[in-house]
Design an enzyme around this catalytic site. Structure first.
Site, PDB file in Angstrom:
ATOM      1  N   ASP A 204      49.209 -35.555   3.640  1.00  0.00           N
ATOM      2  CA  ASP A 204      48.799 -35.663   2.242  1.00  0.00           C
ATOM      3  C   ASP A 204      49.865 -35.116   1.299  1.00  0.00           C
ATOM      4  OD1 ASP A 204      48.382 -33.057   3.106  1.00  0.00           O
ATOM      5  OD2 ASP A 204      46.301 -32.929   2.442  1.00  0.00           O
TER       6      ASP A 204
ATOM      7  N   ASP B 168      54.569 -29.355   1.054  1.00  0.00           N
ATOM      8  CA  ASP B 168      54.643 -28.120   0.261  1.00  0.00           C
ATOM      9  C   ASP B 168      55.833 -27.319   0.795  1.00  0.00           C
ATOM     10  OD1 ASP B 168      54.108 -25.974  -1.350  1.00  0.00           O
ATOM     11  OD2 ASP B 168      52.183 -25.464  -0.488  1.00  0.00           O
TER      12      ASP B 168
ATOM     13  N   LYS C 150      55.659 -31.562  -3.471  1.00  0.00           N
ATOM     14  CA  LYS C 150      55.640 -30.528  -4.516  1.00  0.00           C
ATOM     15  C   LYS C 150      57.045 -30.129  -4.919  1.00  0.00           C
ATOM     16  CE  LYS C 150      51.337 -28.067  -4.277  1.00  0.00           C
ATOM     17  NZ  LYS C 150      50.611 -26.858  -3.910  1.00  0.00           N
TER      18      LYS C 150
ATOM     19  N   VAL D 112      46.573 -28.747  -6.134  1.00  0.00           N
ATOM     20  CA  VAL D 112      45.912 -29.995  -6.542  1.00  0.00           C
ATOM     21  C   VAL D 112      44.867 -30.411  -5.507  1.00  0.00           C
ATOM     22  CG1 VAL D 112      47.834 -30.866  -7.912  1.00  0.00           C
ATOM     23  CG2 VAL D 112      47.756 -31.380  -5.466  1.00  0.00           C
TER      24      VAL D 112
HETATM   25  P1  IMP Z   1      53.257 -27.265   4.108  1.00  0.00           P
HETATM   26  O1  IMP Z   1      53.135 -27.046   5.594  1.00  0.00           O
HETATM   27  O2  IMP Z   1      53.504 -25.963   3.367  1.00  0.00           O
HETATM   28  O3  IMP Z   1      54.197 -28.357   3.705  1.00  0.00           O
HETATM   29  O4  IMP Z   1      51.819 -27.615   3.589  1.00  0.00           O
HETATM   30  C1  IMP Z   1      51.243 -28.773   3.830  1.00  0.00           C
HETATM   31  C2  IMP Z   1      49.744 -28.604   3.973  1.00  0.00           C
HETATM   32  O5  IMP Z   1      49.207 -27.588   3.110  1.00  0.00           O
HETATM   33  C3  IMP Z   1      49.122 -29.891   3.548  1.00  0.00           C
HETATM   34  O6  IMP Z   1      48.848 -30.689   4.688  1.00  0.00           O
HETATM   35  C4  IMP Z   1      47.851 -29.453   2.856  1.00  0.00           C
HETATM   36  O7  IMP Z   1      46.794 -29.428   3.785  1.00  0.00           O
HETATM   37  C5  IMP Z   1      48.086 -28.050   2.392  1.00  0.00           C
HETATM   38  N1  IMP Z   1      48.391 -27.990   0.944  1.00  0.00           N
HETATM   39  C6  IMP Z   1      49.569 -27.626   0.379  1.00  0.00           C
HETATM   40  N2  IMP Z   1      49.491 -27.688  -0.964  1.00  0.00           N
HETATM   41  C7  IMP Z   1      48.232 -28.118  -1.259  1.00  0.00           C
HETATM   42  C8  IMP Z   1      47.544 -28.389  -2.496  1.00  0.00           C
HETATM   43  O8  IMP Z   1      48.080 -28.276  -3.608  1.00  0.00           O
HETATM   44  N3  IMP Z   1      46.266 -28.812  -2.387  1.00  0.00           N
HETATM   45  C9  IMP Z   1      45.627 -28.975  -1.189  1.00  0.00           C
HETATM   46  N4  IMP Z   1      46.235 -28.736  -0.013  1.00  0.00           N
HETATM   47  C10 IMP Z   1      47.525 -28.296  -0.039  1.00  0.00           C
HETATM   48 MG    MG Z   2      46.787 -30.826   5.481  1.00  0.00          MG
END
Ligand code: IMP
Ligand code: MG
Length: 189
Positions: free
Chosen positions: A106, A109, A137, A159
């Site tokens: 989705d 981040d 992001k 979000v």
């Molecule tokens: P990453 O591993 O930090 O890239 O984060 C990715 C995961 O964190 C995504 O699959 C989401 O489930 C969750 N996530 C990160 N930012 C958001 C947000 O703004 N809203 C909802 N879920 C988020």
């Molecule tokens: Mg996720």
């Protein structure tokens, strides 16, 4: 539920248009021969956040494809804690050797989710591994992985909607939005 929203960042019409565009990018015959999915794609969606995006995306892909779902432990609340990521699906049972693989999530981040998954998938010797997210992001620090396809860049705010949740809620919103502080406190765990 609509009253909980602060700002609508992306409306359903823009999402639909952009998802169709990115699907064309993914299926594009203009890809170089070694990138072109020959035996079709193996799409690996990251549960649960990618399900709404996935459902729309695959219906715009007129190619042979298979789905292999993976589950990762979710982060509660509005803050992500990359160190805590746990992959809950046994990736070793997936038949990925020689396959063109597309990981779908989705949102990008910190990039830890996709980076950790890619590290586990690459030893399975896929023919290619690409990544695709609905949202990317804009953070101060660069993500752990660069994605191949992103539908939208969004500011570094929390979000919800179109699959993205806050403590399990709001996945069914057809838009991407931020939440009012009252809604964040009401659904805090
Ligand atoms: P990453 O591993 O930090 O890239 O984060 C990715 C995961 O964190 C995504 O699959 C989401 O489930 C969750 N996530 C990160 N930012 C958001 C947000 O703004 N809203 C909802 N879920 C988020
Ligand atoms: Mg996720």
């Amino acid at each position: 539920m609509q009253n909980d929203l602060d700002q609508i960042l992306i409306d359903p019409g823009r999402i639909a248009q952009r998802v169709a565009e990115v699907a064309r990018e993914i299926a594009s015959p203009a890809l170089s021969p070694q990138d072109r999915p020959s035996r079709g794609l193996t799409i690996i969606p990251v549960l649960t956040g990618s399900v709404v995006f996935l459902a729309d995306l695959i219906r715009h892909l007129p190619i042979y494809l298979r789905l292999e779902m993976v589950s990762v432990s979710s982060y509660p609340g509005v803050h992500t804690t990359p160190g805590k990521l746990r992959i809950l699906t046994d990736l070793d049972t997936l038949d990925l050797a020689g396959r063109d693989v597309l990981l779908v999530d989705d949102i990008l981040d910190s990039g830890q989710t996709l980076c950790q998954l890619a590290k586990r998938i690459l030893p399975r010797q896929p023919a290619s591994l690409r990544t695709c997210v609905l949202l990317r992001k804009n953070r101060d620090t660069p993500p752990a992985i660069t994605v191949d396809h992103a539908c939208f860049d969004v500011p570094d705010v929390f979000v919800v909607g179109y699959g993205l949740d806050y403590n399990g809620y709001y996945r069914n919103l057809p838009c991407i939005a931020t939440l009012r502080p009252e809604a964040i406190s009401r659904h805090a765990q």
